[in-house]
Design a protein around this motif. Structure first.
Motif, short mmCIF file in Angstrom:
data_model
loop_
_atom_site.label_atom_id
_atom_site.label_comp_id
_atom_site.label_asym_id
_atom_site.label_seq_id
_atom_site.Cartn_x
_atom_site.Cartn_y
_atom_site.Cartn_z
N LEU A 258 36.27 7.64 16.89
CA LEU A 258 37.17 8.42 16.03
C LEU A 258 38.59 8.37 16.57
O LEU A 258 39.54 8.18 15.83
N GLU A 259 38.68 8.55 17.89
CA GLU A 259 40.00 8.59 18.50
C GLU A 259 40.74 7.27 18.28
O GLU A 259 41.90 7.25 17.89
N MET B 149 26.89 9.72 22.20
CA MET B 149 27.77 10.83 21.84
C MET B 149 29.21 10.51 22.20
O MET B 149 30.14 10.74 21.44
N ARG B 150 29.37 9.98 23.42
CA ARG B 150 30.74 9.73 23.85
C ARG B 150 31.38 8.60 23.05
O ARG B 150 32.55 8.65 22.73
N ARG C 239 30.95 7.91 20.03
CA ARG C 239 31.40 8.41 18.72
C ARG C 239 32.78 9.05 18.82
O ARG C 239 33.64 8.82 17.97
N THR C 240 32.99 9.83 19.87
CA THR C 240 34.31 10.42 20.06
C THR C 240 35.36 9.34 20.25
O THR C 240 36.45 9.39 19.66
N TYR D 101 29.04 4.35 13.66
CA TYR D 101 29.30 5.79 13.85
C TYR D 101 28.19 6.65 13.23
O TYR D 101 27.58 7.46 13.94
N PRO E 82 31.63 6.96 32.65
CA PRO E 82 31.54 8.28 33.29
C PRO E 82 30.10 8.69 33.59
O PRO E 82 29.84 9.29 34.63
N THR E 83 29.17 8.33 32.71
CA THR E 83 27.78 8.67 32.96
C THR E 83 27.26 7.93 34.19
O THR E 83 26.55 8.51 35.03
N VAL F 74 23.81 10.41 25.75
CA VAL F 74 25.16 10.81 26.15
C VAL F 74 26.17 9.70 25.84
O VAL F 74 27.27 9.96 25.34
#
Lengths: 253, 90, 222
Positions: A232-233, A225-226, A228-229, A18, A101-102, A222
């Protein structure tokens, strides 16, 4: 050797990955911007016109990198998925989830730019050309992957099930491509192909290369970044997330 | 390699006769590639805020539980509507 | 090993016979979808002849999709699947048995029914023959590939739609070679190449697809 292995294991844990990802993201953005500016400068400002296709050929500086990325990302996604299935790394499922998604976005962009290229070149928005058709099917595969993931609530099961799907997809992509190509030649579709120009000027090649590199860097940034979200989730009940949130709060206060 | 291929800005925008197609591709791709990271950042911020709220709530919940425990031990009757209740909402 | 597969096939056939209405509904779905096309595009014989291979094959894909969710769901509900997972035989063999049974119940009737529907589309005799043959060869691949999707979506919400989303793109090669074989005959060419590629896909569907299916079943029951 074993030391290095331990290091890898360490970075394969979300806890270590992370902050590492957080530090790497800005660099990838910088690289993406630099390569993007160089690529677009060469492609749109310097490169001479194409004798047969006119200025519309400049779309390939966008189209070709987007198509490449949509395919690479699928393979990379399947690679992560397979790694997760084989070694049960927590990180791999999250990476696959972050890439999808990318990849789907690039597949869509490839279709969009392909259609806009086709209209002036072929006189129609859509041709059942082998490449365009395969790209469309690739988009379907991405959609299936994302849909399967989001339909399963348990993240571990979602990881594993979508990994199986990604691997089945990656085995099938060549089969689909060749069957579509075969079908296309039988139905004597278009004889024009997207990357036809046999003697592409070196300037154009450089432009394409830089645009492709920019897309690579963009995709990595990207995805990081994704991921990392997602981390956490999914790890919200662990100590390290608590510590991370507390540190963020302290930094803002 | 020339420094620039175009003679004028208008020529550049016109792209021969293919301006609509070239710029239609370019703008959609640019918008998508700007929107995607922005959406991710937004999602990340929202998640951070949610987790913060959740952890804070849990902390005050735990705090209240200890207060109640000590009160029980000391034999103090717990009164409804004590300040600790409204505090946890903040 | 073969006895084990045969036992699975026999069991699934027995169960299917007990619920004949499911099999019949899938077949009627096939008939209805195919019959809708002339109503939609008009009754000109030449047009129908060119459309026939594609329409019949797409309808066969859809009818197969319809019967797929059942493949493992009933076994999951009554606990049989867990028993099979614990059985000493490899799970892949079980899946092969189930795929064969699914083909006997779903693919085979579709193939046998297709020539009758082909008559509605004014297909000539050799076209009808190739249509039946291509469906006979191709439908095992549909059952095999479909089993992967059925296992992945087992017990997942909205599994029916999801299943078609996952499986239909993977069916594209089968569709291309299957409909292509009939097309080739209609235009006076040989259909051998199409049929042998279709056969290769069918072998892959029956003998390779069961392994990812088995993996997916294990994941679903974890």
């Amino acid at each position: 050797m074993s030391n290095r292995l331990i290091n890898w294991y360490r970075f394969a844990s979300p806890q270590a990955f992370y902050p590492l990802a957080g530090r790497m993201i800005p660099w990838f953005w910088v690289l993406a911007a630099v390569f993007g500016v160089i690529g677009l400068y060469i492609g749109f400002l310097v490169a001479p016109t194409d004798a047969q296709q006119g200025e519309g050929y400049r779309i390939i500086f966008l189209h070709v990198p987007a198509s490449w990325m949509s395919m690479f990302i699928y393979v990379v996604m399947a690679f992560w998925a397979g790694l997760g299935l084989a070694f049960n790394f927590r990180l791999s499922g999250m990476m696959a989830q972050a890439l999808a998604p990318t990849g789907a976005l690039f597949a869509f962009l490839s279709l969009w730019t392909g259609a806009l290229w086709g209209k002036p070149m072929w006189g129609t928005w859509w041709v059942w050309d082998a490449r365009l058709t395969s790209e469309l099917i690739l988009l379907f595969l991405y959609v299936g992957f994302i849909a399967l993931r989001s339909a399963i609530d348990d993240p571990r099961r979602a990881d594993n099930a979508s990994a199986v799907l990604a691997l089945v997809g990656v085995v099938n992509v060549p089969i689909i491509y060749f069957s579509v190509k075969w079908w296309n030649t039988l139905h004597q579709g278009s004889s024009v192909s997207l990357t036809k120009s046999p003697s592409m000027a070196t300037t154009m090649l450089w432009g394409m290369l830089f645009c492709a590199l920019a897309c690579w860097m963009y995709a990595i940034a990207v995805a990081l970044m994704r991921v990392r979200t997602i981390m956490l989730e999914r790890e919200r009940n662990t100590e390290w997330v608590r510590a991370e949130i507390a540190r963020g709060e302290a930094a803002e206060a | 390699m020339d420094w620039m291929y175009w003679n004028s800005f208008a020529e550049f925008i016109a792209m021969g006769t293919h301006g609509v197609y070239v710029w239609g591709s370019f703008i959609v791709m640019a918008v998508a590639m700007v929107a995607e990271p922005l959406l991710i950042v937004k999602g990340h911020r929202q998640l951070l805020a949610r987790l913060r709220r959740q952890f804070r709530a849990e902390k005050s919940e735990r705090g209240r539980a200890t207060v109640r425990q000590t009160q029980n031990r000391l034999g103090v009757p717990s009164t409804p509507g004590t300040p600790s209740n409204s505090e946890s909402k903040a | 090993m073969i006895a084990f597969v045969r036992a699975i096939v026999a069991r699934d056939l027995r169960l299917a016979m007990r619920r004949r209405s499911d099999v019949v509904s899938a077949l009627f779905f096939f008939i209805i979808v195919v019959s809708l096309f002339p109503l939609g595009v008009g009754p000109q014989p030449e047009l129908l002849r060119t459309l026939a291979p594609g329409v019949l094959w797409v309808a066969a894909l859809l009818a197969t999709m319809l019967s797929l969710p059942r493949l493992f769901a009933d076994d999951l509900r009554d606990g049989t699947l867990e028993q099979l997972l614990l059985a000493p035989q490899p799970l892949g063999l079980t899946v092969i048995g189930k795929v064969v049974a699914h083909w006997l119940v779903c693919g085979l009737p579709l193939a046998l029914l297709a020539p009758v529907l082909g008559l509605q589309f004014d297909l000539p005799a050799d076209g009808l023959k190739t249509l039946t043959l291509s469906l006979l060869i191709g439908t095992p691949a549909l059952s095999g590939i479909g089993a992967i999707g059925a296992a992945l979506t087992l017990g997942v919400r909205g599994s029916g739609v999801l299943l078609s989303l996952l499986v239909l793109p993977l069916y594209i090669p089968v569709l291309i070679f299957g409909a292509g074989a009939v097309d080739a005959v209609a235009t006076g060419m040989a259909s051998d190449a199409h049929l042998s590629l279709l056969g290769a896909l069918a072998l892959g569907g029956v003998f390779f697809a069961p392994w990812p299916t088995a993996a997916a079943l294990r994941i679903a029951l974890e």
